[in-house]
Scaffold this active site. Structure first.
Site, PDB file in Angstrom:
ATOM      1  N   HIS A  71     -11.263   1.703 -17.508  1.00 30.97           N
ATOM      2  CA  HIS A  71     -11.647   1.761 -18.917  1.00 30.97           C
ATOM      3  C   HIS A  71     -12.286   0.457 -19.378  1.00 30.97           C
ATOM      4  O   HIS A  71     -11.835  -0.636 -19.038  1.00 30.97           O
ATOM      5  CB  HIS A  71     -10.451   2.128 -19.807  1.00 30.97           C
ATOM      6  N   ASP A 188      -7.671  -6.569 -18.517  1.00 29.94           N
ATOM      7  CA  ASP A 188      -7.237  -5.184 -18.682  1.00 29.94           C
ATOM      8  C   ASP A 188      -8.262  -4.501 -19.590  1.00 29.94           C
ATOM      9  O   ASP A 188      -8.234  -4.699 -20.798  1.00 29.94           O
ATOM     10  CB  ASP A 188      -5.838  -5.169 -19.298  1.00 29.94           C
ATOM     11  N   GLU A 222      -8.833   4.320 -23.663  1.00 32.44           N
ATOM     12  CA  GLU A 222      -7.566   4.197 -22.945  1.00 32.44           C
ATOM     13  C   GLU A 222      -6.532   3.421 -23.729  1.00 32.44           C
ATOM     14  O   GLU A 222      -5.341   3.781 -23.735  1.00 32.44           O
ATOM     15  CB  GLU A 222      -7.812   3.523 -21.586  1.00 32.44           C
ATOM     16  N   GLU A 223      -6.935   2.356 -24.401  1.00 30.16           N
ATOM     17  CA  GLU A 223      -5.972   1.500 -25.098  1.00 30.16           C
ATOM     18  C   GLU A 223      -5.298   2.198 -26.272  1.00 30.16           C
ATOM     19  O   GLU A 223      -4.281   1.712 -26.773  1.00 30.16           O
ATOM     20  CB  GLU A 223      -6.643   0.207 -25.572  1.00 30.16           C
TER      21      GLU A 223
END
Length: 349
Positions: A71, A188, A222-223
């Protein structure tokens, strides 16, 4: 396999990804970059209605499709209100500690294409003025953004074109050290995205054909929990490539490829996880097997969304996730090498 990775390409792309603002919901610019990179590598990207990207790489066996996801969306914020003193109240996008963004530089992105610089502070930012500045609980209600503009009121802020709902991105402060360490916000999962592109570059440059057709899915939400809730229906199994967490009761380091056996969505597929462990051991890769009870991934979203798939989760080890993150290039090389080994194996495991 690691010595065949184009490390220069991967690190240069990772830096470009890190420097491109992309909080969840504000990913159009980074997806343009992702699409251009895929085109240059000879594998054009198609786009979903949600703004995610799909890259298809034909395999020797086109009856089975392996999905690989990562992502590009990151933690960030949105403007919640314009305060009477000319500062901004914000609401978080993604899950992070408020203390981890205190004193951070940021940008406010207006819907007409302008960007303004600012700094995230508490409403009591000075110990010389506020006796309880140290003890103040760091939560959204006491956080604000100080704009680097001559503003003294909400009307002054409005005149700049800043409105409720504008996105806020955090300065990544990316640094690439000569000893291989990489420290930055948003590793991330931009380190995972760079690993996927490193795999694509390797396959294209060396004319390697994967055993099964591959569909690489670049997700954009995604987050906030629903990045890969939709997957192309022909995907049979999915490996989510996301960061490996580090800390108490965990064995992952910044040099490892993490193989997650279980996260908040439950255990990952036994056969896939076992195969990944076997290949890591066969090829002498530095790896760790861990369980992340407070973690979710694109694979989690896909499973919860009803996808009829097997799923696994791997990725480079990252220290201080959702804060000032750090990894080492070795973790990225181990991740790429494990992916390359997996997609070269026969399709049925």
């Amino acid at each position: 396999m690691k010595n065949r990775i184009n490390s220069t390409y991967v690190l240069e792309l990772l830096e470009r990804l890190l420097l491109t603002p992309s909080p969840s919901g504000f990913t159009q610019n980074i997806m343009k970059l992702a699409g251009e990179q895929a085109e240059k590598l000879g594998f054009p990207m198609t786009f979903t209605h949600k703004g995610g990207g799909i890259i298809t790489i034909p395999g020797k066996d086109d009856s089975r499709v392996i999905g690989l996801s990562a992502h590009v969306d990151t933690l960030g914020a949105m403007v919640r209100s314009l305060k009477p003193n000319g500062t901004l109240r914000f609401t978080s996008v993604g899950g992070y500690m408020m203390g981890s963004v205190e004193n951070e530089y940021c940008q406010i992105h207006t819907r007409d294409g302008r960007s303004y610089d600012g700094t995230i502070l508490t409403s009591k930012p000075s110990v010389h003025v506020y006796p309880d500045a140290r003890e103040l609980k760091r939560e959204e209600a006491v956080m604000e953004i100080r704009l680097d503009e001559k503003v003294k009121s909400a009307d002054d802020v409005s005149a700049l074109g800043i409105r409720v709902g504008d996105f806020v991105s955090f300065d990544p402060r990316a640094q690439f050290k000569e000893n291989g360490f990489i420290k930055s916000r948003h590793l991330d999962d931009k380190a995972g995205v760079a690993a996927l592109y490193g795999l694509i570059e390797l396959l294209g440059r060396e004319k390697l054909v994967p055993s099964c057709t591959l569909k690489l899915f670049i997700s954009t939400y995604e987050e906030v929990g629903h990045g890969a809730a939709y997957l192309p229906p022909d995907i049979d199994e999915l490996i989510a490539v996301d960061m490996g967490a580090m800390g108490d009761d965990l064995s992952c380091t910044e040099y490892d490829v993490s193989i997650c056996a279980k996260d908040s969505s439950g255990p990952y597929d036994y056969a896939m996880t076992s195969q990944l462990i076997r290949l890591a051991e066969r090829d002498g890769l530095s790896y760790a097997i861990d369980i992340y009870p407070q973690y979710g991934s694109d694979a989690s979203a896909a499973l919860r969304g009803g996808s009829n798939i097997r799923a696994a989760l791997i990725g480079p080890g990252v220290h201080a996730s959702h804060s000032m993150e750090r990894t080492h290039s070795e973790a990225i090389w181990n991740t790429i090498a494990l992916l390359a080994a997996y997609v070269a194996e026969p399709c049925d495991i």
